[in-house]
Design a protein around this motif. Structure first.
Motif, mmCIF file in Angstrom:
data_model
loop_
_atom_site.group_PDB
_atom_site.id
_atom_site.type_symbol
_atom_site.label_atom_id
_atom_site.label_comp_id
_atom_site.label_asym_id
_atom_site.label_seq_id
_atom_site.Cartn_x
_atom_site.Cartn_y
_atom_site.Cartn_z
ATOM 1 N N SER A 147 -4.272 -1.278 -18.385
ATOM 2 C CA SER A 147 -3.339 -1.380 -17.263
ATOM 3 C C SER A 147 -4.027 -1.610 -15.924
ATOM 4 C CB SER A 147 -2.488 -0.106 -17.179
ATOM 5 O OG SER A 147 -3.273 0.997 -16.747
ATOM 6 N N ILE A 148 -5.361 -1.524 -15.887
ATOM 7 C CA ILE A 148 -6.078 -1.783 -14.638
ATOM 8 C C ILE A 148 -5.711 -3.161 -14.076
ATOM 9 C CG2 ILE A 148 -8.357 -2.189 -13.636
ATOM 10 C CD1 ILE A 148 -7.826 0.692 -14.049
ATOM 11 N N VAL A 149 -5.608 -4.154 -14.958
ATOM 12 C CA VAL A 149 -5.318 -5.524 -14.512
ATOM 13 C C VAL A 149 -3.947 -5.604 -13.839
ATOM 14 C CG1 VAL A 149 -4.965 -7.896 -15.255
ATOM 15 C CG2 VAL A 149 -6.860 -6.570 -16.180
ATOM 16 N N PRO A 150 -2.849 -5.165 -14.484
ATOM 17 C CA PRO A 150 -1.554 -5.244 -13.786
ATOM 18 C C PRO A 150 -1.479 -4.357 -12.543
ATOM 19 C CG PRO A 150 -1.328 -4.150 -15.905
ATOM 20 C CD PRO A 150 -2.671 -4.764 -15.885
ATOM 21 N N LEU A 151 -2.195 -3.231 -12.524
ATOM 22 C CA LEU A 151 -2.159 -2.376 -11.339
ATOM 23 C C LEU A 151 -2.883 -3.020 -10.164
ATOM 24 C CD1 LEU A 151 -2.636 1.232 -12.815
ATOM 25 C CD2 LEU A 151 -0.539 0.091 -12.063
ATOM 26 N N LEU A 152 -3.992 -3.691 -10.441
ATOM 27 C CA LEU A 152 -4.664 -4.441 -9.375
ATOM 28 C C LEU A 152 -3.759 -5.553 -8.853
ATOM 29 C CD1 LEU A 152 -8.301 -4.724 -10.817
ATOM 30 C CD2 LEU A 152 -7.584 -3.411 -8.813
ATOM 31 N N SER B 276 -0.094 -5.868 -0.751
ATOM 32 C CA SER B 276 -1.117 -5.902 0.296
ATOM 33 C C SER B 276 -0.562 -6.344 1.648
ATOM 34 C CB SER B 276 -2.253 -6.848 -0.124
ATOM 35 O OG SER B 276 -3.201 -6.972 0.929
ATOM 36 N N ARG B 277 -1.079 -5.674 2.701
ATOM 37 C CA ARG B 277 -0.760 -6.064 4.079
ATOM 38 C C ARG B 277 -1.881 -6.906 4.681
ATOM 39 N NH1 ARG B 277 0.623 0.163 5.356
ATOM 40 N NH2 ARG B 277 2.714 0.263 4.442
ATOM 41 N N MET C 23 -7.334 0.390 0.011
ATOM 42 C CA MET C 23 -7.862 0.405 1.370
ATOM 43 C C MET C 23 -8.115 -1.024 1.851
ATOM 44 S SD MET C 23 -11.204 2.443 2.860
ATOM 45 C CE MET C 23 -12.386 1.426 1.941
ATOM 46 N N GLN C 24 -8.689 -1.860 0.982
ATOM 47 C CA GLN C 24 -8.922 -3.255 1.360
ATOM 48 C C GLN C 24 -7.615 -3.996 1.600
ATOM 49 O OE1 GLN C 24 -11.471 -5.170 -1.489
ATOM 50 N NE2 GLN C 24 -13.092 -3.622 -1.307
ATOM 51 N N ALA C 25 -6.573 -3.572 0.874
ATOM 52 C CA ALA C 25 -5.256 -4.198 1.047
ATOM 53 C C ALA C 25 -4.512 -3.623 2.251
ATOM 54 C CB ALA C 25 -4.426 -4.005 -0.214
ATOM 55 N N SER D 21 -5.420 4.286 4.514
ATOM 56 C CA SER D 21 -6.514 4.365 5.481
ATOM 57 C C SER D 21 -7.776 4.908 4.831
ATOM 58 C CB SER D 21 -6.116 5.280 6.642
ATOM 59 O OG SER D 21 -5.992 6.622 6.183
ATOM 60 N N PRO D 22 -8.966 4.685 5.423
ATOM 61 C CA PRO D 22 -10.200 5.260 4.884
ATOM 62 C C PRO D 22 -10.133 6.783 4.780
ATOM 63 C CG PRO D 22 -10.717 3.555 6.480
ATOM 64 C CD PRO D 22 -9.242 3.759 6.537
ATOM 65 N N GLU D 23 -9.446 7.440 5.752
ATOM 66 C CA GLU D 23 -9.314 8.897 5.693
ATOM 67 C C GLU D 23 -8.471 9.311 4.483
ATOM 68 O OE1 GLU D 23 -8.668 7.023 8.343
ATOM 69 O OE2 GLU D 23 -10.443 7.514 9.548
#
Length: 608
Positions: free
Chosen positions: A174-179, A186-187, A363-365, A369-371
């Motif tokens: 499921s990693i693939v569909p979750l990514l 994504s923003r 976070m990249q999307a 936030s990083p926090e």
């Protein structure tokens, strides 16, 4: 004076190498210290690695840095773990588990993901997009933690173990569909070069089919060639190349490297070299997984926990409780008994290592936030640290429940038979069925609750209890029994306890399965009607069959058998008398001592 050209680079390389060696020494030392300590305390190796990593990491002693780099390398240990698991699964078994993989697994990921997403959105105040990304990330459990636990305890092939494996495999898939889901939410500005979800799905199917074809027509024949050469080093290289190659293919396509390694293992599951492959890869798997958990501990930002300890603790408790309740319910719906389902729920209640990967993508999307990523990184680590304690809890609850409930009856409810068989494992099953063949009344006693349930599925009534206790044996009818047969494990059969049984029930013939020669020596002197080492007879039969297969007559094979039994009995008697395992070591067949024409042991003639 200026340094020679390239001298600075050379000095930097030496400094890097020295730093790398120093970091490795510190990490191995921490692993050795904390894993040994936590093993002695019964808390498991995983928690020892995590605590050790936290101690040497940048937030406590600061002895080692670059946890992210270490984790990215050591994640290959997860791929090796799934390769080994794949080696144990032939395609027919995978087909048998299809309902659990694509039924239980899919329902678990979706239901737990949505429930945790709701908590993140409504309780913690994240947007619904961020909440969905967080919840789905936390719905995945720790393959790297759970599978080694199941393998070490022998539970991987039990009903709850098979369902746990099925769920973990589906989670890896499921990693693939979750990514893809995170990319859709994504923003951040879209990457024009990134493949779409449908493309990734087609890549996944095509890669799996390609790996199967390569394994059947290339890898398997290649291993046969290496096997004929007899070079162990080539086997190690070929095994690692198979795993790395499959993982690299998946990585190149933007898919799960762990899934690629698993498929590589499955395609070699029916290879005659399966066991050699497993033994070659296992040391690398152990070391890399250890480094992975060390890096998890190193990334544990204690500052975040110190700043918001209540939030971290409550979030960790919420994840564990929600997942445990939901997975327990799913386990019941998919046919597990209550304790099997509860064990499954607690076993998979933690968030896993892939949560770090998905949170980093979130976070990249620009969804989290990083926090927030640091906060949930601490939460994931805390849930992983809870698992050994939860498994200790379920073990304790199961024993207490079995002792105190009427669901598993004690032997006081048993009809009083002529024979009591203590221990209904693989040894006790054979013994008891041979007695039942002549309609002899047998009372079966065992303290393994799961084994009792399994025996009931085959129509055998096994009563719960510790068969070495005198009071329990009395309730089972030992005072009138003609024989008491101890077929249980060696740690339960001590000289003192057997002596007490023999004194309490003198009319009963006491028969014992000993573990090995040392155990037989320990039991010497007791008034036993029969004592046999558990593998002795099967080993003698195989040796006798091997002689006839090699062209010796049946009479010759039987003469060897008689002489070996005689010599072995003589050695055991001398060893028991002296307490020395080396006593009568001259009474053994060896390269320079064979059986003469008269059937007796004699030195082999020079050059014979």
């Amino acid at each position: 004076m200026a340094a020679p050209a390239g001298g600075g680079e050379e000095g930097g390389a030496h400094a890097f190498t020295g730093e790398l060696i120093m970091d490795g020494a510190i990490m191995l030392g921490a692993a050795l210290l904390f894993v040994t300590l936590f093993r002695r305390l019964g808390l498991g190796a995983t928690l020892g690695y995590i605590v050790g990593g936290a101690m040497i990491g940048p937030f406590v002693l600061g002895l080692v840095g670059n946890a992210e780099n270490i984790m990215s390398i050591s994640e290959f240990g997860i791929a090796l773990l799934l390769f080994i698991v794949g080696l144990e699964l032939n395609p027919s078994r995978l087909w048998r588990l299809r309902r659990d993989i694509f039924g239980l697994g899919v329902v678990q990921v979706i239901s737990c993901g949505l429930a945790l997403s709701a908590l993140a959105h409504y309780v913690m105040g994240f947007s619904w997009q961020a909440g969905l990304a967080i919840g789905m990330s936390l719905s995945l459990s720790s393959t790297a933690q759970v599978l080694p636990m199941l393998r070490s305890t022998g539970e991987l092939h039990k009903p709850h173990g098979e369902r746990a494996f099925s769920v973990l495999l589906l989670q890896d898939i499921s990693i693939v569909p979750l990514l893809t889901l995170i990319a859709a939410l994504s923003r951040a500005p879209a990457d024009p070069n990134a493949p779409g979800g449908v493309t990734l799905a087609l890549y996944t199917v095509g890669a799996i089919i390609g790996l199967i074809v390569i394994g059947r027509f290339v890898i398997n024949p290649f291993f046969r060639i290496i096997g004929r050469l007899g070079e162990r080093e080539l086997f190690v290289v070929a095994a690692l190349f198979t795993v790395v190659g499959a993982a690299a293919l998946m990585s190149w396509l933007g898919l799960s490297t762990a899934l690629g390694a698993f498929v590589a293992g499955v395609m070699l599951a029916e290879s005659p070299y399966r066991h050699e492959l497993e033994s070659d890869v296992e040391p690398f798997r152990s070391i890399l997984l250890g480094f992975f958990f060390l890096s998890v501990g190193m990334m544990l930002d204690l500052g975040v926990i110190a700043a918001r300890p209540g939030t971290v603790l409550l979030a960790a408790i919420g994840i564990v409780v929600v997942k445990a309740i939901m997975i327990t319910g799913l386990g019941r719906a998919f046919g597990l008994n209550m304790f099997g389902a509860l064990r499954l729920g607690l076993l998979l209640s933690q968030a896993g290592e892939f949560g770090f990967v998905l949170l980093a993508q979130s976070m990249q999307a620009q969804l989290v936030s990083p926090e927030g990523v640091s906060l949930f990184g601490a939460v994931i680590t805390l849930t992983m640290a809870s698992t050994p304690f939860l498994m200790m809890l379920i073990d304790w609850l199961e024993v207490r429940y079995a002792e105190g409930s009427g669901e598993r009856e004690g032997p006081e409810a048993a009809p009083k038979g002529q024979v009591i068989v203590v221990g209904y494992g693989r040894f006790g099953q054979t013994v008891s069925q041979m007695l039942m063949a002549k309609k002899i009344g047998v009372t079966l006693v065992d303290k393994n609750a799961e084994l009792i349930d399994l025996a009931e599925e085959f129509g055998f009534k096994v009563y719960y209890g510790d068969g070495m206790r005198l009071d329990l044996l009395r309730t089972a009818g030992a005072e009138n029994a003609r024989a008491i047969l101890f077929c249980n494990d060696r740690e339960d059969i001590s000289n003192e306890r057997l002596e007490a049984v023999a004194e309490a029930f003198p009319q009963a013939a006491i028969m014992v399965r000993s573990y090995d020669r040392r155990h037989s020596m320990d039991l010497d002197g007791l008034d036993l009607a029969f004592c046999i080492r558990e593998l002795f007879e099967s080993a003698v039969l195989m040796g006798k069959a091997a002689l006839t297969e090699l062209g010796f007559s049946q009479d010759d094979a039987e003469r060897v058998e008689r002489e070996y039994r005689s010599l072995d009995a003589e050695r055991l008697e001398r060893q028991s008398e002296t307490g020395d395992l080396h006593a009568a070591k001259d009474r053994m067949f060896k390269d320079d001592q064979a059986m003469g024409e008269d059937g007796k042991l004699e030195p082999r003639e020079e050059g014979a």
